[in-house]
Design a protein around this motif. Structure first.
Motif, PDB file in Angstrom:
ATOM      1  N   TYR A 205       0.880  -1.121   0.026  1.00 15.14           N
ATOM      2  CA  TYR A 205      -0.001  -0.047   0.042  1.00 15.14           C
ATOM      3  C   TYR A 205       0.974   1.150   0.045  1.00 15.14           C
ATOM      4  O   TYR A 205       0.436   2.240   0.399  1.00 15.14           O
ATOM      5  CB  TYR A 205      -1.075  -0.107   1.359  1.00 15.14           C
ATOM      6  N   GLU A 206       2.003   1.199  -0.639  1.00 16.03           N
ATOM      7  CA  GLU A 206       3.064   2.164  -0.518  1.00 16.03           C
ATOM      8  C   GLU A 206       2.462   3.488  -1.116  1.00 16.03           C
ATOM      9  O   GLU A 206       3.010   4.504  -0.493  1.00 16.03           O
ATOM     10  CB  GLU A 206       4.297   1.653  -1.464  1.00 16.03           C
ATOM     11  N   HIS A 207       1.678   3.599  -1.962  1.00 15.55           N
ATOM     12  CA  HIS A 207       1.020   4.831  -2.715  1.00 15.55           C
ATOM     13  C   HIS A 207      -0.252   5.129  -1.870  1.00 15.55           C
ATOM     14  O   HIS A 207      -0.736   6.209  -2.490  1.00 15.55           O
ATOM     15  CB  HIS A 207       0.889   4.575  -4.037  1.00 15.55           C
ATOM     16  N   ILE A 208      -0.816   4.530  -0.946  1.00 17.97           N
ATOM     17  CA  ILE A 208      -2.021   4.867  -0.494  1.00 17.97           C
ATOM     18  C   ILE A 208      -1.738   5.390   1.160  1.00 17.97           C
ATOM     19  O   ILE A 208      -1.833   4.589   1.861  1.00 17.97           O
ATOM     20  CB  ILE A 208      -2.894   3.594  -0.603  1.00 17.97           C
ATOM     21  N   ILE A 209      -1.393   6.439   1.069  1.00 19.28           N
ATOM     22  CA  ILE A 209      -0.937   7.208   2.313  1.00 19.28           C
ATOM     23  C   ILE A 209      -1.639   8.632   2.263  1.00 19.28           C
ATOM     24  O   ILE A 209      -1.673   9.278   1.492  1.00 19.28           O
ATOM     25  CB  ILE A 209       0.684   7.172   2.526  1.00 19.28           C
ATOM     26  N   PHE A 210      -2.017   8.994   3.592  1.00 21.95           N
ATOM     27  CA  PHE A 210      -2.823  10.284   3.738  1.00 21.95           C
ATOM     28  C   PHE A 210      -2.184  11.095   4.761  1.00 21.95           C
ATOM     29  O   PHE A 210      -1.250  11.101   5.432  1.00 21.95           O
ATOM     30  CB  PHE A 210      -4.328   9.756   4.378  1.00 21.95           C
ATOM     31  N   ASP A 211      -2.805  12.430   4.856  1.00 29.13           N
ATOM     32  CA  ASP A 211      -2.790  13.661   5.420  1.00 29.13           C
ATOM     33  C   ASP A 211      -1.461  14.096   5.678  1.00 29.13           C
ATOM     34  O   ASP A 211      -0.638  14.361   6.631  1.00 29.13           O
ATOM     35  CB  ASP A 211      -3.061  12.973   7.072  1.00 29.13           C
ATOM     36  N   GLY A 212      -0.751  14.106   4.539  1.00 27.28           N
ATOM     37  CA  GLY A 212       0.569  14.520   4.291  1.00 27.28           C
ATOM     38  C   GLY A 212       1.703  13.890   4.584  1.00 27.28           C
ATOM     39  O   GLY A 212       2.829  14.268   4.652  1.00 27.28           O
ATOM     40  N   HIS A 213       1.300  12.491   5.078  1.00 28.70           N
ATOM     41  CA  HIS A 213       2.557  11.479   5.552  1.00 28.70           C
ATOM     42  C   HIS A 213       3.469  11.082   4.337  1.00 28.70           C
ATOM     43  O   HIS A 213       2.993  11.142   3.289  1.00 28.70           O
ATOM     44  CB  HIS A 213       1.989  10.404   6.437  1.00 28.70           C
ATOM     45  N   GLU A 214       4.589  10.822   4.542  1.00 25.41           N
ATOM     46  CA  GLU A 214       5.630  10.171   3.675  1.00 25.41           C
ATOM     47  C   GLU A 214       5.594   8.679   3.859  1.00 25.41           C
ATOM     48  O   GLU A 214       5.819   8.640   5.095  1.00 25.41           O
ATOM     49  CB  GLU A 214       6.782  11.010   3.375  1.00 25.41           C
ATOM     50  N   TYR A 287       0.686   6.953 -10.206  1.00 29.36           N
ATOM     51  CA  TYR A 287       0.723   6.412  -8.753  1.00 29.36           C
ATOM     52  C   TYR A 287       0.756   8.029  -7.917  1.00 29.36           C
ATOM     53  O   TYR A 287       0.465   7.645  -6.599  1.00 29.36           O
ATOM     54  CB  TYR A 287       1.649   5.377  -8.598  1.00 29.36           C
ATOM     55  N   LEU A 288       1.268   8.799  -8.460  1.00 26.50           N
ATOM     56  CA  LEU A 288       1.624  10.110  -7.358  1.00 26.50           C
ATOM     57  C   LEU A 288       0.219  10.751  -6.893  1.00 26.50           C
ATOM     58  O   LEU A 288       0.031  11.238  -6.002  1.00 26.50           O
ATOM     59  CB  LEU A 288       2.404  10.981  -8.072  1.00 26.50           C
ATOM     60  N   ASP A 289      -0.846  10.406  -7.697  1.00 24.46           N
ATOM     61  CA  ASP A 289      -1.991  11.140  -7.461  1.00 24.46           C
ATOM     62  C   ASP A 289      -3.037  10.237  -6.701  1.00 24.46           C
ATOM     63  O   ASP A 289      -4.085  10.579  -6.083  1.00 24.46           O
ATOM     64  CB  ASP A 289      -2.615  11.372  -9.040  1.00 24.46           C
ATOM     65  N   LEU A 290      -2.375   8.963  -6.313  1.00 27.30           N
ATOM     66  CA  LEU A 290      -3.248   8.114  -5.619  1.00 27.30           C
ATOM     67  C   LEU A 290      -3.779   8.384  -4.147  1.00 27.30           C
ATOM     68  O   LEU A 290      -4.738   8.150  -3.744  1.00 27.30           O
ATOM     69  CB  LEU A 290      -2.575   6.747  -5.892  1.00 27.30           C
ATOM     70  N   PRO A 291      -2.671   8.946  -3.549  1.00 23.55           N
ATOM     71  CA  PRO A 291      -3.053   9.275  -2.155  1.00 23.55           C
ATOM     72  C   PRO A 291      -4.477  10.156  -1.987  1.00 23.55           C
ATOM     73  O   PRO A 291      -5.168  10.090  -1.298  1.00 23.55           O
ATOM     74  CB  PRO A 291      -1.566  10.143  -1.831  1.00 23.55           C
ATOM     75  N   LYS A 292      -4.345  11.174  -2.729  1.00 28.12           N
ATOM     76  CA  LYS A 292      -5.552  12.155  -2.925  1.00 28.12           C
ATOM     77  C   LYS A 292      -6.764  11.302  -3.169  1.00 28.12           C
ATOM     78  O   LYS A 292      -7.876  11.579  -2.612  1.00 28.12           O
ATOM     79  CB  LYS A 292      -5.157  13.337  -3.750  1.00 28.12           C
ATOM     80  N   PHE A 293      -6.701  10.672  -4.153  1.00 29.97           N
ATOM     81  CA  PHE A 293      -7.909   9.617  -4.793  1.00 29.97           C
ATOM     82  C   PHE A 293      -8.385   8.830  -3.541  1.00 29.97           C
ATOM     83  O   PHE A 293      -9.669   8.897  -3.341  1.00 29.97           O
ATOM     84  CB  PHE A 293      -7.386   8.777  -6.013  1.00 29.97           C
ATOM     85  N   GLY A 317      -2.996   5.096   6.401  1.00 31.46           N
ATOM     86  CA  GLY A 317      -2.590   4.543   5.092  1.00 31.46           C
ATOM     87  C   GLY A 317      -3.143   3.340   4.721  1.00 31.46           C
ATOM     88  O   GLY A 317      -4.101   2.928   5.659  1.00 31.46           O
ATOM     89  N   SER A 318      -3.337   2.634   3.620  1.00 35.42           N
ATOM     90  CA  SER A 318      -3.722   1.669   2.999  1.00 35.42           C
ATOM     91  C   SER A 318      -5.343   1.941   2.758  1.00 35.42           C
ATOM     92  O   SER A 318      -5.739   3.252   2.829  1.00 35.42           O
ATOM     93  CB  SER A 318      -4.144   0.473   4.226  1.00 35.42           C
TER      94      SER A 318
END
Length: 385
Positions: A205-214, A287-293, A317-318
């Protein structure tokens, strides 16, 4: 004439049908909204479908190279270096796999011998322990803290013994939706210094991460990366779980041993899908747009629970959200999850399905990788419980 007497002795005598199958079948039987299994109920990008069709028409229909299509391995290397600053050689350090689960099973099979100990953080995704036991290894659980699913690193260090061969980590974490911080990864790196312990870092789930976290990939930490297999999944990233397409990366010395087992397991992976993915990854925004999605979907699900009696647990995340039902029922989580399906027509996963000795914390896991319509229907039901 002698009669046949089976000599079968199960290598996994305590393993039952997976909780995903159990809850999925129950959901189907009762025609429930299925937020149990971790797959999207919407279609992937039409561009990706077009690319795999094009690859088939171009003749990518026979065996791919054992380690994976060169162009895909090459762009994976470029992606990791751009995101995490770690360089992997596509020739010797990257292998395309039949999803991350096959990668994890192959790693464990390649390195774990009878009586080797493997440390896991519990609750843990359910594919780790069976693979360890099938190879004669001993799973050693470190329970994550009850309130926030963080790691007690002193407890972790206390579990390391001369028999410890491997550690399995998972970030973002399934089922809790929490993530390991930079400080956590440094703790892990420092704890394993001067040992020969191998690490599996499950980062599907590396690209599914939220709230500005890295995302803190194990590949970002040089000393840790030298002992680690990083496993990832295109299926989770691009809504194509049915394609079973993933990869793992590791230093050449480790990958050499991995491939010895991989070549006699699956040998190679769907050729046309690899060609399509190699082309699709040329556009990093995919993949870079995935967190927002997915953050929008998480927020929709959480907002829809306003006024319900559930307590929301952290989700950084996830695409999973844990809900605490202790204000609703005294039932154990399996009983509660089954009743949700039968009486309320909504399916989840009880947390005990991931935990040690069926520990229950009155938590159920919901997948929010669903359409807006599905999420709105589900939260409308949950508000009535």
């Amino acid at each position: 004439m002698p009669t046949f007497r089976s000599a079968i002795v199960s290598k996994l005598p305590l393993v039952k049908t997976t909780i995903f199958t159990t809850m999925g079948q129950l959901a189907q039987k009762h025609q429930a909204i299925n937020l149990s299994q971790g797959f999207p109920n919407f279609e992937p990008d039409p561009e990706l479908i077009a690319l795999v069709t094009e690859a088939m028409n171009q003749g990518f229909n026979q065996y791919a190279p054992m380690a994976g299509l060169w162009s895909l391995r090459e762009i994976i290397a470029e992606k990791i270096e751009a995101l995490h600053g770690q360089s992997y050689d596509p020739e010797t350090e990257i292998t395309v796999t039949v999803g991350a689960t096959q990668a994890i099973f192959t790693i464990i099979t390649a390195f774990i011998s009878p009586m080797d100990e493997v440390i896991l953080f519990k609750p843990a995704y359910d594919c780790y322990e069976p693979a360890i036991r099938l190879n004669g290894g001993i799973p050693v659980g470190v329970q994550l803290k009850k309130d926030d699913f963080t790691v007690d690193w002193d407890e972790f260090r206390a579990k390391i013994t001369p028999k410890t061969k491997m550690v399995v980590i998972n970030t973002p974490h399934n089922p809790s939706g929490t993530i390991l911080s930079k400080a956590d990864m440094i703790q892990l790196q420092d704890s394993l210094k001067d040992t020969g312990i191998i690490v599996i870092s499950d980062e599907v789930y590396e690209h599914i991460i939220f709230d500005g976290h890295e995302h803190q990939s194990a590949s970002r930490f040089h000393d840790l990366a030298q002992r680690t297999f990083v496993c990832s999944s295109f299926g989770k990233t691009f809504h194509i779980t049915g394609w079973k397409l993933g990869y793992c990366v590791a230093p050449a010395e480790l990958m050499k041993e991995f491939r010895k087992t991989h070549q006699f397991n699956v040998f190679s992976v769907d050729h046309a899908a690899q060609k399509a993915m190699a082309d699709y990854l040329k556009t990093p925004q995919h993949y870079l747009d995935l967190p927002k999605f997915y953050e929008q979907k998480r927020n929709l699900f959480v907002a829809g629970l306003n006024g319900s009696r559930f307590t929301i647990k952290p989700c950084s995340g996830s695409y999973f959200q844990l809900l605490d039902y202790s204000a609703i029922s005294e039932e154990n989580d399996m009983e509660f999850a089954e009743r949700l399906v039968v009486e309320h027509k909504i399916a989840s996963i009880p947390l005990s399905g991931f935990n040690t000795e069926d520990k229950t914390q009155k938590l159920v896991r919901f997948c929010f990788a669903k359409t807006t319509e599905t999420l709105e229907k589900a939260t409308a039901v949950l508000r009535t419980i």
